[in-house]
Design an enzyme around this catalytic site. Structure first.
Site, PDB file in Angstrom:
ATOM      1  N   HIS A   1     -12.645  -3.618   0.961  1.00 32.36           N
ATOM      2  CA  HIS A   1     -12.882  -4.217  -0.354  1.00 32.36           C
ATOM      3  C   HIS A   1     -14.209  -4.953  -0.437  1.00 32.36           C
ATOM      4  CE1 HIS A   1      -8.966  -3.210  -1.996  1.00 32.36           C
ATOM      5  NE2 HIS A   1      -8.399  -3.631  -0.881  1.00 32.36           N
TER       6      HIS A   1
ATOM      7  N   HIS B   1       2.156 -35.516   4.148  1.00 29.69           N
ATOM      8  CA  HIS B   1       2.189 -34.146   4.675  1.00 29.69           C
ATOM      9  C   HIS B   1       1.138 -33.949   5.761  1.00 29.69           C
ATOM     10  CE1 HIS B   1       5.154 -32.445   2.025  1.00 29.69           C
ATOM     11  NE2 HIS B   1       4.473 -32.737   0.910  1.00 29.69           N
TER      12      HIS B   1
ATOM     13  N   HIS C   1       1.535 -39.051  -1.123  1.00 31.13           N
ATOM     14  CA  HIS C   1       2.425 -37.915  -0.852  1.00 31.13           C
ATOM     15  C   HIS C   1       1.706 -36.865   0.003  1.00 31.13           C
ATOM     16  CE1 HIS C   1       5.795 -35.129  -1.992  1.00 31.13           C
ATOM     17  NE2 HIS C   1       4.860 -34.225  -1.718  1.00 31.13           N
ATOM     18  N   GLU C   2       0.499 -36.481  -0.404  1.00 36.42           N
ATOM     19  CA  GLU C   2      -0.250 -35.478   0.353  1.00 36.42           C
ATOM     20  C   GLU C   2      -0.696 -36.024   1.702  1.00 36.42           C
ATOM     21  OE1 GLU C   2      -0.365 -32.437  -0.489  1.00 36.42           O
ATOM     22  OE2 GLU C   2       0.522 -32.730  -2.463  1.00 36.42           O
TER      23      GLU C   2
ATOM     24  N   ASP D   1       9.442 -29.209  -2.037  1.00 38.77           N
ATOM     25  CA  ASP D   1       9.608 -29.466  -0.600  1.00 38.77           C
ATOM     26  C   ASP D   1      11.083 -29.425  -0.212  1.00 38.77           C
ATOM     27  OD1 ASP D   1       6.875 -29.823  -0.509  1.00 38.77           O
ATOM     28  OD2 ASP D   1       6.993 -31.995  -0.788  1.00 38.77           O
TER      29      ASP D   1
ATOM     30  N   GLY E   1       0.775  -1.236   0.000  1.00 36.08           N
ATOM     31  CA  GLY E   1       0.000   0.000   0.000  1.00 36.08           C
ATOM     32  C   GLY E   1       0.800   1.277   0.000  1.00 36.08           C
ATOM     33  N   LYS E   2       2.048   1.257  -0.463  1.00 35.41           N
ATOM     34  CA  LYS E   2       2.856   2.486  -0.460  1.00 35.41           C
ATOM     35  C   LYS E   2       2.290   3.510  -1.450  1.00 35.41           C
ATOM     36  CE  LYS E   2       6.537   0.111  -1.456  1.00 35.41           C
ATOM     37  NZ  LYS E   2       5.955  -1.243  -1.337  1.00 35.41           N
ATOM     38  N   THR E   3       2.089   3.083  -2.680  1.00 36.86           N
ATOM     39  CA  THR E   3       1.554   4.009  -3.678  1.00 36.86           C
ATOM     40  C   THR E   3       0.106   4.372  -3.378  1.00 36.86           C
ATOM     41  OG1 THR E   3       3.043   3.003  -5.310  1.00 36.86           O
ATOM     42  CG2 THR E   3       1.257   4.360  -6.153  1.00 36.86           C
TER      43      THR E   3
END
Length: 805
Positions: free
Chosen positions: A491, A579, A575-576, A650, A354-356
């Site tokens: 927003h 995790h 694999h998932e 990973d 949010g600088k600009t």
């Protein structure tokens, strides 16, 4: 005319009917009346003769009166003009009042031929010629259309004349001798421009087609000799010989030959004006090649719709900016205490924070001129343009003082000096030197506050960052959970939400689901939710659309049509599952929200976690995160006895974490309590800040740390192998699992976790951001009439939605 009437009247021929005889003094008539009429007749005759003799004098006097009026636009050069001093004023007759003249109606700025304004004066930027000089073709201007139409008609008629005019019929010398001269039908010969001869026929003997004939000649001398010889052979003597006339004609063909040159010159002029130095100009000066040294900055006055109520998540930075505006509007508040007004501030932080946007809001509410320019606009292809534009920029700022000058992406011109002596580097250094002098040199700028924005403060020159130039450095980081909630509220305003959703609760829930998001990411989530709802022809946006938008921003586009082989799909599922199960049973791992084997973006699977709002990490927490990240590779090895390329991302994350712990955080006993900067991606590293022996030691310790984390993960998933298989099989069946599915399969997570907004902000004092203003900034964008403010007056803060008065 009056004299003539008087003469006729004196002769008795012009006496009107019913008119009484002329009254004389004493009321006498008769002979005295006749005598008086004779005297009057004699006087009228004398005056009539005098008037007839002075006709030339009257004409000259009328001409002088006409010439005494100054030409339009040159009134100020004449003593009696409307702009000059009048030498003689008509005196007011006694007893006669001057009637006030009606005020002239003001001329419209764009009306009339000439585009509004006096001749010889400077045309405003709306004039069609000024716009045309900048390379903009003003098709919407009526005057330009009129000029264009007349020009097109002129050239069209010109071309029509030359294309369709009768060019006569060309003949040879032999045809002229046998068919025309020998038959006696030639009246005379016209030698045109000493190049060809036009044959003029005797009246009544014109050829049937009606066209004149002509023939070329090599030279005039040769033509005269041949004609003399031919007439002698034909027996044409004396007065019967054909006369020869020499004439010079201009057929206008030179204009047609000049047309390509004119078009090329016009194209070159247009290209120069629309070139690198002419594009994006603001109307100051000529534009084009002759004004490359002028600044391209824009002065904004009431042209920005962004207000401070549209900026959220950076309340501290807003207070700093408000104070700078208050410096300009009410300097006495600070000068009474002996304080000096700061010269400027530089806004730093990651992209999208949010600088600009903060600078735009400042321009929208500051009530002072706001000048904006980009750092890259100082550097052009011409040498010396940068310093010249800096000088012109600050001259413009002083002219509009008090004002705010905003330089966006200042790292383009403010890089550190001394990195090579190339041509472009030298020009950039000259521009930076001029910027340093203008900001804090002998010619100090007063009542001009300079703001700048960059996301690379580490490469800026130290002389630019010192107090006196940029007195304050305002860091705008990613918003915390309260800041994200405030940004979501901003927003969510224009969105058409489902009637069952409350904006306050929805903003807080979305803030808890988006840790680490910047303001730009939050805006993107809201926009994606609206696009998803429109894609499905929904009447409003519901919570499911926001969840899909968050997944879209984090994981990328969902690829439901991507075909995976059954073996690949099974590998992705395990694999998932590795995790998910590893994170479920590790205390410091992030809570799991969703796991999916539907391909997204570059990945074949996707797991969404809910990281904590945490700024300090221990060695144990970092180790648990490494183990959770390695869970997918370990699961593949346990269940299939092989590994695949799916764990590339990973392994990259684990390697970065291990190097950061050892090189930056000093979490290794052998390497010690030291910290070195890791090179950024894309940076050219010429030498390391440590020796080869230290580098070898660091590499060895990183390898040991990753191996320890891998062994720990293998032990954990071997123990929970059945749970991994349950999750993998259900993934193959449903493709997407959420937290409730994990609780049904594995039971509640053995560690306490936070998942709601209220739990995250517990202990921080309030549920929302503190948007209150200090007493001295209540009227930050208004000028105070007195030195003291009434203490009982309540002013609504612009942060809470109020605009300037």
């Amino acid at each position: 005319m009056a004299h003539r009437c008087l003469l006729l009247w004196g002769r008795g021929a012009c006496r009107p009917r019913g008119m009484p005889p002329m009254l004389l003094p004493g009321g006498r008539t008769g002979s005295t009346e006749r005598l008086y009429l004779r005297m009057l007749y004699r006087y009228a005759t004398t005056q009539a003769k005098t008037s007839r003799n002075s006709l030339l004098t009257d004409v000259i006097a009328a001409y002088q009166r006409l010439c005494s009026r100054p030409p339009k636009g040159f009134e100020k050069y004449f003593p009696n003009g409307k702009n000059g001093k009048k030498t003689s004023e008509p005196k007011e007759v006694m007893g006669e009042k001057k009637e006030p003249k009606p005020a002239a109606a003001p001329r419209p700025s764009g009306g009339g031929v000439g585009g509004g304004g006096k001749r010889g004066g400077k045309k405003d930027d709306s004039h069609w010629w000024s716009r045309f000089q900048k390379g903009d073709i003003p098709w919407d201007d009526k005057e330009f259309k009129m000029y264009f139409l007349w020009t097109a008609l002129f050239w069209g008629g010109f071309l029509f004349y030359f294309l369709f005019k009768s060019s006569g019929r060309e003949i040879t010398w032999k045809d002229f001798a046998n068919n025309y001269l020998s038959k006696g039908v030639v009246d005379r010969l016209e030698v045109v421009n000493k190049r060809f001869v036009r044959v003029t026929f005797t009246p009544g003997k014109t050829p049937v087609d009606g066209q004149y004939v002509w023939f070329n000649i090599g030279s005039v001398d040769t033509f005269e000799r041949n004609l003399e010889t031919l007439q002698q052979e034909l027996g044409i003597e004396g007065e019967n010989r054909v006369p020869v006339v020499y004439i010079a004609e201009s057929d206008g063909s030179f204009l047609l030959s000049m047309l390509p040159t004119v078009l090329i010159i016009a194209f070159l002029l247009y290209t120069i004006r629309r070139g690198p130095a002419g594009i994006g100009r603001t109307g100051r000066g000529m534009g084009g090649l002759f004004s490359v040294g002028e600044t391209t900055a824009k002065v904004l006055k009431d042209e920005i719709d962004v207000k401070f109520k549209d900026v959220a998540g950076c309340e501290e930075a807003k207070l700093e900016i408000m104070e700078f505006v208050n410096f300009l509007k009410n300097p006495k508040q600070y000068q009474d205490l002996g304080a000096k007004i700061p010269k400027g501030a530089i806004l730093t932080g990651p992209p999208g924070t949010g600088k600009t946007l903060l600078a735009k809001a400042t321009a929208g509410e500051a009530n002072v001129p706001f000048i904006t320019v980009s750092g890259s606009e100082f550097l052009e292809m011409f040498v010396g343009v940068g310093p010249a534009r800096v000088r012109d920029l600050f001259a413009l700022a002083r002219k509009n003082a008090p004002c705010i000058l905003f330089i966006d992406e200042i790292d383009a011109v403010g890089r550190k000096r001394g990195r090579g002596n190339f041509g472009g580097q030298s020009e950039q250094e000259n521009t930076l030197n001029q910027l340093l002098v203008e900001m804090d040199g002998f010619n100090t700028t007063t009542n001009v506050v300079i703001l700048a924005g960059t996301n690379r403060p580490d490469i800026l020159d130290p002389a630019l960052m010192r107090p006196g130039r940029f007195d304050r450095q305002i860091f705008i980081g990613p918003p915390d959970i309260k800041g994200r909630a405030s940004i979501f509220k901003v927003h969510l305003r224009p969105l058409k939400l489902d009637s069952t959703l409350e904006k306050e609760k929805l903003a807080r829930k979305l803030a808890s689901l988006t840790p680490g998001f910047s303001g730009a990411d939050v805006a993107n989530v809201c926009n994606e939710a609206a696009l998803i709802a429109a894609r499905h022809l929904s009447d409003s946006i519901n919570q499911k659309h926001f969840e899909q938008a968050i997944e879209r921003v984090i994981g990328g586009l969902e690829k439901k049509t991507q075909v995976l082989q059954p073996e690949e799909k099974k590998t992705v599922a395990y694999h998932e599952a590795g995790h998910a199960v590893a994170g479920w049973y590790l205390e410091h791992a992030d809570p799991l929200l969703k796991v999916s084997i539907i391909p997204r973006g570059k990945g074949l699977g996707y797991a969404q976690y809910l990281p904590r709002e945490q700024y300090l990490y221990t060695r144990e927490q970092l180790l648990d995160r490494m183990c959770m990240t390695l869970g997918g590779r370990v699961s593949e090895e346990i269940f299939f006895g092989r590994i695949t390329t799916g764990a590339q991302d990973d392994l990259r994350k684990v390697t970065q974490s291990a190097y950061a712990q050892i090189v930056q955080f000093g979490m290794n006993e052998k390497v010690g309590q030291i910290s070195f900067d890791l090179p950024r991606q894309g940076d050219m590293v010429l030498e390391k800040p440590y020796s080869e022996a230290t580098a070898r030691l660091i590499d060895d310790e990183v390898r040991i740390l990753i191996n320890d984390a891998y062994k720990r993960t293998v032990a954990l998933l071997t123990e929970k192998k059945a749970d991994v298989e349950k999750v993998a099989l259900l993934l193959l069946e449903k493709e997407v699992l959420d937290k409730n599915d994990m609780v049904e399969l594995l039971g509640p997570r053995p560690f306490a976790e936070k998942s709601t907004y209220e739990e995250f902000v517990e202990g921080t004092g309030s549920l929302d951001e503190d948007t209150s203003l200090p007493e001295g900034l209540k009227d930050w964008n208004r000028e105070r009439e007195g030195s003291e403010e009434p203490s009982g007056e309540k002013v609504t803060s612009p942060v809470q939605g109020a605009g300037p008065a």
